[in-house]
Design a protein around this motif. Structure first.
Motif, PDB file in Angstrom:
ATOM      1  N   ARG A 174       0.848  -1.195   0.000  1.00 59.26           N
ATOM      2  CA  ARG A 174       0.000   0.000   0.000  1.00 59.26           C
ATOM      3  C   ARG A 174       0.871   1.227   0.000  1.00 59.26           C
ATOM      4  O   ARG A 174       2.016   1.186   0.451  1.00 59.26           O
ATOM      5  CB  ARG A 174      -0.861  -0.031   1.268  1.00 59.26           C
ATOM      6  CG  ARG A 174      -2.022   0.927   1.278  1.00 59.26           C
ATOM      7  CD  ARG A 174      -2.969   0.615   2.415  1.00 59.26           C
ATOM      8  NE  ARG A 174      -2.436   0.987   3.705  1.00 59.26           N
ATOM      9  CZ  ARG A 174      -2.955   0.587   4.871  1.00 59.26           C
ATOM     10  NH1 ARG A 174      -4.004  -0.215   4.873  1.00 59.26           N
ATOM     11  NH2 ARG A 174      -2.438   0.968   6.000  1.00 59.26           N
ATOM     12  N   ASN A 178       3.771   0.311  -2.580  1.00 60.22           N
ATOM     13  CA  ASN A 178       3.119  -0.378  -3.696  1.00 60.22           C
ATOM     14  C   ASN A 178       4.164  -0.988  -4.610  1.00 60.22           C
ATOM     15  O   ASN A 178       5.113  -0.317  -5.003  1.00 60.22           O
ATOM     16  CB  ASN A 178       2.312   0.632  -4.532  1.00 60.22           C
ATOM     17  CG  ASN A 178       0.834   0.635  -4.179  1.00 60.22           C
ATOM     18  OD1 ASN A 178       0.418  -0.043  -3.272  1.00 60.22           O
ATOM     19  ND2 ASN A 178       0.065   1.398  -4.915  1.00 60.22           N
TER      20      ASN A 178
ATOM     21  N   CYS B 170     -10.444   3.117   3.343  1.00 63.89           N
ATOM     22  CA  CYS B 170     -11.743   2.515   3.074  1.00 63.89           C
ATOM     23  C   CYS B 170     -12.874   3.271   3.742  1.00 63.89           C
ATOM     24  O   CYS B 170     -14.043   2.907   3.599  1.00 63.89           O
ATOM     25  CB  CYS B 170     -11.752   1.047   3.487  1.00 63.89           C
ATOM     26  SG  CYS B 170     -10.753   0.056   2.376  1.00 63.89           S
ATOM     27  N   SER B 179     -13.769  -1.949  -1.563  1.00 62.08           N
ATOM     28  CA  SER B 179     -13.441  -2.955  -0.558  1.00 62.08           C
ATOM     29  C   SER B 179     -14.598  -3.919  -0.367  1.00 62.08           C
ATOM     30  O   SER B 179     -14.410  -5.127  -0.246  1.00 62.08           O
ATOM     31  CB  SER B 179     -13.109  -2.260   0.762  1.00 62.08           C
ATOM     32  OG  SER B 179     -12.704  -3.200   1.728  1.00 62.08           O
ATOM     33  N   LYS B 183     -12.090  -5.917  -3.376  1.00 62.64           N
ATOM     34  CA  LYS B 183     -10.865  -5.484  -4.051  1.00 62.64           C
ATOM     35  C   LYS B 183     -10.001  -4.678  -3.091  1.00 62.64           C
ATOM     36  O   LYS B 183     -10.383  -4.415  -1.956  1.00 62.64           O
ATOM     37  CB  LYS B 183     -11.225  -4.583  -5.243  1.00 62.64           C
ATOM     38  CG  LYS B 183     -12.083  -5.245  -6.290  1.00 62.64           C
ATOM     39  CD  LYS B 183     -12.314  -4.284  -7.442  1.00 62.64           C
ATOM     40  CE  LYS B 183     -13.774  -4.053  -7.693  1.00 62.64           C
ATOM     41  NZ  LYS B 183     -14.018  -3.013  -8.704  1.00 62.64           N
ATOM     42  N   ARG B 184      -8.844  -4.270  -3.593  1.00 62.06           N
ATOM     43  CA  ARG B 184      -8.017  -3.346  -2.824  1.00 62.06           C
ATOM     44  C   ARG B 184      -8.802  -2.032  -2.703  1.00 62.06           C
ATOM     45  O   ARG B 184      -9.489  -1.635  -3.633  1.00 62.06           O
ATOM     46  CB  ARG B 184      -6.695  -3.111  -3.550  1.00 62.06           C
ATOM     47  CG  ARG B 184      -5.801  -4.340  -3.539  1.00 62.06           C
ATOM     48  CD  ARG B 184      -4.736  -4.231  -4.622  1.00 62.06           C
ATOM     49  NE  ARG B 184      -3.853  -3.116  -4.408  1.00 62.06           N
ATOM     50  CZ  ARG B 184      -2.747  -3.157  -3.684  1.00 62.06           C
ATOM     51  NH1 ARG B 184      -2.411  -4.285  -3.079  1.00 62.06           N
ATOM     52  NH2 ARG B 184      -1.972  -2.103  -3.564  1.00 62.06           N
ATOM     53  N   TYR B 186      -9.025   1.034  -3.384  1.00 67.83           N
ATOM     54  CA  TYR B 186      -8.624   2.184  -4.204  1.00 67.83           C
ATOM     55  C   TYR B 186      -9.846   3.025  -4.503  1.00 67.83           C
ATOM     56  O   TYR B 186     -10.810   2.516  -5.079  1.00 67.83           O
ATOM     57  CB  TYR B 186      -8.053   1.710  -5.550  1.00 67.83           C
ATOM     58  CG  TYR B 186      -6.615   1.282  -5.539  1.00 67.83           C
ATOM     59  CD1 TYR B 186      -5.983   0.914  -6.721  1.00 67.83           C
ATOM     60  CD2 TYR B 186      -5.863   1.236  -4.374  1.00 67.83           C
ATOM     61  CE1 TYR B 186      -4.659   0.540  -6.741  1.00 67.83           C
ATOM     62  CE2 TYR B 186      -4.537   0.848  -4.390  1.00 67.83           C
ATOM     63  CZ  TYR B 186      -3.936   0.504  -5.578  1.00 67.83           C
ATOM     64  OH  TYR B 186      -2.627   0.108  -5.599  1.00 67.83           O
ATOM     65  N   CYS B 343      -3.313   4.953  -0.174  1.00 67.07           N
ATOM     66  CA  CYS B 343      -3.524   3.712  -0.908  1.00 67.07           C
ATOM     67  C   CYS B 343      -2.450   3.535  -1.980  1.00 67.07           C
ATOM     68  O   CYS B 343      -2.173   2.432  -2.401  1.00 67.07           O
ATOM     69  CB  CYS B 343      -4.908   3.675  -1.527  1.00 67.07           C
ATOM     70  SG  CYS B 343      -5.105   4.687  -3.006  1.00 67.07           S
TER      71      CYS B 343
ATOM     72  N   GLY C 105      -2.768  -9.486  -3.672  1.00 69.82           N
ATOM     73  CA  GLY C 105      -2.818  -8.028  -3.675  1.00 69.82           C
ATOM     74  C   GLY C 105      -3.762  -7.511  -2.602  1.00 69.82           C
ATOM     75  O   GLY C 105      -3.465  -6.530  -1.910  1.00 69.82           O
ATOM     76  N   VAL C 106      -4.890  -8.169  -2.450  1.00 70.73           N
ATOM     77  CA  VAL C 106      -5.855  -7.765  -1.419  1.00 70.73           C
ATOM     78  C   VAL C 106      -5.275  -8.029  -0.036  1.00 70.73           C
ATOM     79  O   VAL C 106      -5.321  -7.177   0.844  1.00 70.73           O
ATOM     80  CB  VAL C 106      -7.189  -8.526  -1.603  1.00 70.73           C
ATOM     81  CG1 VAL C 106      -8.079  -8.366  -0.391  1.00 70.73           C
ATOM     82  CG2 VAL C 106      -7.910  -8.014  -2.843  1.00 70.73           C
ATOM     83  N   PHE C 109      -2.779  -5.463   0.989  1.00 68.98           N
ATOM     84  CA  PHE C 109      -3.268  -4.087   1.100  1.00 68.98           C
ATOM     85  C   PHE C 109      -3.753  -3.788   2.517  1.00 68.98           C
ATOM     86  O   PHE C 109      -3.575  -2.695   3.048  1.00 68.98           O
ATOM     87  CB  PHE C 109      -4.406  -3.861   0.109  1.00 68.98           C
ATOM     88  CG  PHE C 109      -4.956  -2.467   0.096  1.00 68.98           C
ATOM     89  CD1 PHE C 109      -6.079  -2.144   0.840  1.00 68.98           C
ATOM     90  CD2 PHE C 109      -4.357  -1.476  -0.662  1.00 68.98           C
ATOM     91  CE1 PHE C 109      -6.591  -0.860   0.829  1.00 68.98           C
ATOM     92  CE2 PHE C 109      -4.856  -0.178  -0.679  1.00 68.98           C
ATOM     93  CZ  PHE C 109      -5.982   0.132   0.073  1.00 68.98           C
ATOM     94  N   TYR C 110      -4.422  -4.764   3.108  1.00 69.98           N
ATOM     95  CA  TYR C 110      -5.056  -4.543   4.409  1.00 69.98           C
ATOM     96  C   TYR C 110      -4.120  -4.996   5.520  1.00 69.98           C
ATOM     97  O   TYR C 110      -3.631  -6.117   5.510  1.00 69.98           O
ATOM     98  CB  TYR C 110      -6.385  -5.303   4.478  1.00 69.98           C
ATOM     99  CG  TYR C 110      -7.384  -4.841   3.451  1.00 69.98           C
ATOM    100  CD1 TYR C 110      -7.512  -5.484   2.231  1.00 69.98           C
ATOM    101  CD2 TYR C 110      -8.184  -3.719   3.692  1.00 69.98           C
ATOM    102  CE1 TYR C 110      -8.405  -5.043   1.270  1.00 69.98           C
ATOM    103  CE2 TYR C 110      -9.081  -3.271   2.745  1.00 69.98           C
ATOM    104  CZ  TYR C 110      -9.193  -3.927   1.533  1.00 69.98           C
ATOM    105  OH  TYR C 110     -10.081  -3.477   0.603  1.00 69.98           O
TER     106      TYR C 110
END
Lengths: 548, 424, 201
Positions: A174, A178, B170, B179, B183-184, B186, B343, C105-106, C109-110
């Motif tokens: 993130r 990234n 989010c 979310s 998904k990520r 974004y 993000c 990827g998910v 991200f979190y």
């Protein structure tokens, strides 16, 4: 009639279809804003923020790729506000970018470099330590990833999600952490992986086969078409020092869009790696001796004349150009009437629904339009080779084909090899060459100029980018000499002259001129290609990985 | 205003149970709402002047009016329970202490916009609020307040709890939808706006927990009554989150427009240490511009008054800083948060937020250089207004305000090469 | 410490190794793992249990779109194994119908999804502004000493993993920490956190 709208961009009025984005309207106006993530063949991401423009009545700068053009809009692409905004974005991109230009393949065709000069600032103010990532990771058999150079435009990810629908690439972590990557244990190994290297605006993704080989400013791009299958993807042949360094796709909305497959991309390597027939040679004892070209032509003519239509035959590869095949046609029509000629079928796998065809030849359609037996199902080739193996054919002229890999070919080598009746005209010392009576060096891909007709009936130019090796020469040139020795006047100086004759004689090629084939080629009316819509470039979802 | 509305059940034994909630007057509003046409419920909320309590302060009635009149697609109400703005902890209080109030607000609001499904997106760290809300939904379902046919009225509403997994971004409504779609997180490009094409491309409204908790009261007692609380265009009760150097930090309910120092001194009990002085207050969560102590004298805590003072009410996260605080260090701590939460989708934010964080970190560590503050301010200017969402602005605004209003401390750090304040 | 080199116009030159810059915490220098075959270096994990798979199927059916079940499914995997490993990611990807790279990827991200096993108790100390103002840094320092680990580390007996996190929405009861699912607030004076740790088996 689609609805059109009018807008003004930098003072120029343009008319575009309703629904067009401002960035495309700007392209029409000739003032395409700088951009990284936008690609006409992929969905809009709008994340690089480089294509900022000022639109009257809108308070903030907007990205032109995400904004729909409106009737009466007034757009400025180089106002003071835009200049500062764009310079700011460029500075951000360079802030964490490594100073790799001296060792980066992309130098010379790098957008970051270009835009930095055109739109960026002279000084960098970033004094902090830059992010460090792994720098040369092989993410696939052909692609190398350098995450430090990556500007996160996500073109590569979108390509794998939308075009090949294989979803190998993902975005991980993130914020500034990234990075693009692949799933542990997997690889970017779809059949089109090389395209991500083309669309990467910087040197984050590079092609393993081209890495560190040549600076792009020493490469001369020759527009041509790929010869690896019947699609005929438009390419640029990157040449330097009289050899091919790489193939890159050339845009053609009617053939391949912006893409090409990996096999085609690397098909030029054979021309560098496989051993070549260098000079005309005749069998002498257990080896070969070099002979002169006119002598070679005479010998071929003599053998054909003495064997006659019943004892001789021609096998011509469907990789021969239209011009090459026309001379063959004259051979079998005028010089030795009723001489048997077969263009073998070369299929591998199946059509993949995108760009790769089962037909692994470049000009089968051209051969068909010229009236050749294109050997559906392989029956003609099998029958001819059976006759040769049985001794009924004593002189076999093989043009561009490898007899040893045709069905039944090996038996023929044994039979005809000893008689010296095998004439191999080929760029390469292929499996049949050791058995030949005569070997003639033909020009390989990139060394000849001619016309290919692809599977949809589009005639395209395949162009010469390097000089033929040693005594190699185009098929048509050698065959013209043979025709001459057989008493048929066929003195052509260059391929365009042959095309002129073809256009006059063959209805399918009526109206086709050498210059008309420039650029994106010409659909041939006779095959119904002109009426056909451009081949759709959709790839059906492979089993198991539906969405990315 | 002395009557507690949003916090009336806080501290009452069993407040989270349906029995106690009903006993204290709960669900009367819902019973009334399902007999009314959706438009009349929406109109009442619009008239009340209720503004979003999540941070933007957008008029709720107007947001609801963006939903299309006719659309064949399913309609969704998403409750934004992703409360992650530093300094904010009011939605958590409501969900833990009065989940039925929240639920009643959700269902009435869903009916008002003709949504049949409510997704409650709660941040992953809020495990207790998630469990409390789920228990309340189960109780309410048994009573007929949630389900396909609420109390036999023909109005249907399903409420689904959905957990996030740790991402401040989010809380941005389009990132929330991404979310929720798996998904990520974004944020999306706008247009299209959620009311046109939101969750799964369907008409969607996203509202904050506290916002919707106001709705049962508005319907029960009428918009005219609601208009008497607060100030013009800034109506209703507000949950203020007081934290930092106070004697009694916590959530306090007061009408919109209550004076900042009233909150700090009367409710917050004043500064926690008698030997310290007030230095600065951040009035609206980490994204709000800071106010110096001098600027705090006359500050009605409502959306418009704070906007006029070049800051914002935001999520009403009031963070009080006394004079032991090094503003450089405080800014570094805030920017560390923003750098962690960006993000990374678009360039100015991905690079810019981390860049200004690194500058401030360097200054704080004593390695600042002349020109750093100018660079920071210009970088902030390049970050604002050019991104897909306003996260970039949310980081740039406080950074700009800290550097501008406490420039001396930054210059001092650079000149001296160290912090000159005594260690707290 | 940085030096001023002649010829730089008086500008201070930073040391080339960022770890030598004072106050430059390790977290801001990302020398990340490779993006190649080792990916984000998650633990392989194990195949998901039948119960977990059933729950994931239930979640997939619950939502109007399958992919919405992804975050909930990852929670199921983490609940079962304590973290989300490579194998569960692949299984979930196949079940939902997305590529494994997408799932990874998910996950990355979190922040709450762990990709490697952590201690029995995951100690997450909030260090954002309001908690910082009320002594969060001291709390972290105390825990480092008490547990004998650095931030991000796990105690030798596998009992505690110490991490710092951003705002947990508990600013009014600062300083505080989250231990697995539960908040432990108002940890001032420091003795309170010692009592908490002592009470944990």
């Amino acid at each position: 009639m689609p609805e059109t709208i009018r807008l003004t961009i930098d003072g120029k009025q343009v008319e575009v279809e309703k629904g067009t984005s401002v960035i495309e309207a700007a392209r029409v106006a000739g003032v395409m804003p700088p951009h990284y993530c936008y690609h006409a063949g992929l969905t809009v991401a709008g994340n690089c923020r480089m294509c900022l423009v000022e639109i009257e009545k809108m308070p903030k700068l907007v990205t032109s790729c995400t904004t729909q053009a409106g009737d009466g809009m007034v757009v400025l692409t180089r106002s003071e506000k835009v200049k500062k905004g764009v310079a700011g974005v460029e500075e951000f991109l360079l802030a964490n970018h490594p100073l790799d230009c001296p060792i980066c393949d992309q130098a010379g065709e790098c957008r970051l470099q270009e835009y930095s000069f055109k739109y960026g600032k002279a000084d960098g103010r970033f004094r902090e330590h830059r992010m460090n990532f792994k720098k040369d990771v092989e993410v696939g058999p052909h692609v190398v990833l350098d995450s430090e150079r990556c500007i996160m435009c996500t073109r590569c990810v979108r390509f794998c999600d939308e075009i090949t629908k294989t979803g190998e690439l993902g975005v991980f972590q993130r914020g500034l952490h990234n990075e693009i990557g692949i799933f542990p244990g997997r690889a970017l190994d779809n059949a089109y992986s090389g395209n991500v290297v083309d669309i990467c605006p910087v040197g984050a993704l590079t092609l393993k086969e081209f890495r560190f080989r040549k600076r792009v400013w020493f490469i001369r791009d020759v527009p041509s078409v790929c010869g690896a299958c019947a699609t005929g993807c438009n390419v640029n042949v990157g040449t330097g020092e009289n050899r091919i360094y790489r193939l890159t796709p050339r845009e053609n909305p009617n053939v391949n869009g912006w893409w090409m497959c990996d096999e085609g991309r690397l098909s030029y390597k054979a021309t560098l790696e496989a051993p070549r027939i260098v000079n005309p040679e005749a069998r002498a004892g257990s080896g070969f001796e070099t002979i002169r070209l006119p002598d070679a032509a005479s010998r071929v003519a003599d053998r054909l004349r003495s064997a006659g239509a019943s004892g001789a035959a021609v096998i011509a590869s469907a990789n021969l150009t239209v011009e090459d095949l026309w001379i063959v046609k004259r051979l079998v029509a005028e010089a030795i009437p009723s001489l048997r000629a077969v263009v073998p079928e070369r299929q591998r796998g199946a059509d993949d629904g995108f760009l790769i065809r089962a037909d692994r030849t470049a000009n089968r359609k051209g051969a068909e339009l010229l009236g050749f037996d294109v050997d559906r199902g392989g029956a003609s080739t099998r029958s001819l080779l059976a006759d040769a193996a049985a001794g009924k054919i004593t002189t076999l002229l093989v043009l561009g084909e490898d007899l040893s890999t045709l069905p039944g070919g090996v038996a023929v080598l044994a039979a005809i090899g000893v008689t010296g009746g095998l004439v191999v005209v080929d760029p390469f010392v292929n499996g049949a060459a050791p058995h030949a009576g005569l070997r003639i060096p033909a020009a390989a891909y990139g060394e000849f100029e001619g016309t290919y007709v692809n599977v949809t009936g589009r005639a395209q130019r395949v162009r010469r980018g390097v000089t033929p090796r040693a005594s190699s020469l185009p098929y048509w040139q050698f065959l013209s000499l043979v025709l001459g020795k057989l008493g048929v006047a066929a003195a052509f100086g260059a391929a365009p002259e042959i095309l002129k004759e073809i256009a006059a004689a063959v209805p399918a090629f009526a109206g086709v001129t050498w210059t008309a084939l420039r650029g994106s080629g010409l659909p041939l009316a006779a095959s119904g290609a002109a009426a056909r819509a451009p081949a759709p470039l959709g790839l059906p979802a492979p089993a198991g990985a539906a969405r990315g | 205003m002395t009557e507690k509305l949003l916090t009336r059940n806080v501290g009452v034994a069993g407040s989270a149970t349906l029995a106690v909630y009903e006993q204290r007057g709960g669900y009367q509003s819902l019973k009334k709402a399902v007999t009314l046409p959706p438009e009349s419920v929406a109109d009442e909320v619009k008239k009340s002047g209720l503004r979003g309590r999540g941070g933007a302060g957008f008029p709720t009635g107007m947001k609801w009016s963006f939903m299309p009149k006719d659309s064949p697609k399913p309609r969704y109400l998403i409750v934004n329970a992703d409360e992650s703005e530093p300094g904010t902890f009011k939605d958590r209080l409501l969900m833990e202490e009065d989940p039925h109030l929240c639920l009643e607000g959700f269902i009435i609001s869903a009916h008002a916009i003709r949504a049949k499904t409510v997704f409650v997106y709660v941040r992953g760290e809020f495990v207790k609020p998630y469990r409390m809300m789920q228990a309340a939904i189960d109780e309410a379902r048994a009573k007929g307040y949630v389900g396909r046919n609420i109390l036999g009225s023909g109005v249907g509403c399903e409420v689904v709890m959905h957990r996030g997994a740790g991402a401040y971004i989010c809380g941005e409504e389009t990132a929330l939808m991404e979310s929720l779609e798996g998904k990520r997180g974004y944020p999306r490009l706008k247009p299209p706006f959620p009311a046109v094409a939101g969750l799964y491309g369907c008409p969607t409204t996203i509202n904050n927990v506290e916002t919707l908790a106001n709705v049962p009261f508005i319907l029960e007692r009428g918009a005219d009554w609601y208009l008497t609380i607060g100030r013009e265009k800034n109506t209703g009760p507000k949950l203020y989150c007081l934290s930092g150097h106070l004697k009694k930090p916590g959530v306090y309910e007061a009408p919109l427009g209550t004076q900042l120092m009233t909150l700090v001194n009367e409710m917050g009990g004043g500064l926690w240490r008698g030997d310290r002085k007030l230095k600065a207050i951040i009035p609206g969560g980490a994204s709000a511009a800071v106010l110096t102590s001098a600027e705090c004298a006359d500050v009605p805590m409502d959306f418009d008054s704070l906007a006029a003072r070049k800051t914002m009410l935001g999520s009403a996260g009031v963070m009080v800083l006394d004079d032991s605080v090094c503003m450089v260090r405080a800014l570094e701590r805030l920017l560390r948060f923003f750098a962690h939460e960006s993000c990374g989708q678009c360039t100015p934010c991905r690079v810019g937020v981390d860049w200004i964080h690194r500058i401030v970190k360097r200054i704080e560590a004593g390695d600042g250089q002349t020109g750093d503050c100018e660079t920071l301010l210009d970088v902030c200017d390049n970050m604002v207004g050019k991104t897909i969402c306003v996260f970039s602005d949310a980081a740039a605004m406080p950074a700009t305000s800290f550097v501008n209003k406490f420039r001396g401390e930054f210059d001092d750090h650079i000149k001296q090469g160290r912090c000159t304040l005594p260690e707290a | 410490m940085s030096e001023t080199r002649a010829g730089t116009g008086g500008l201070k030159v930073l040391p080339s190794d960022p770890r030598q810059i004072p106050g430059f915490a390790a977290g801001s220098v990302a020398v990340r793992g490779p993006a190649g075959p080792e990916g984000i270096t998650p633990d392989p994990g194990g195949p998901l249990s039948p119960e977990s798979l059933r729950e994931i199927d239930r979640l997939i059916a619950l939502y109007p779109d399958r992919r919405s079940a992804l975050l909930p499914a990852l929670w199921v995997a983490q609940k079962e194994q304590g973290f989300v490993g490579v194998k569960p990611m692949e299984e979930i990807a196949a079940r939902i119908g997305v590529s494994p790279a997408f799932v990874a990827g998910v996950v990355s991200f979190y922040t709450m999804y762990q990709t490697r096993p952590a201690g029995k108790y995951l100690v997450q100390v909030c260090t954002t502004l309001s908690c910082y103002l009320r002594g969060a840094d001291k709390l972290v320092g105390h825990l480092k000493r008490r547990l004998g680990v650095d931030v991000g580390g796990t105690t030798a007996d596998g009992k505690f993993t110490l991490t710092t996190v951003e705002c947990l929405g508990s600013c009014g009861t600062a300083p505080m920490l989250q231990l697995n699912d539960d908040f432990h607030e108002k940890l001032d004076p420091i003795g309170k956190v010692d009592a908490l740790l002592d009470s944990l088996k």
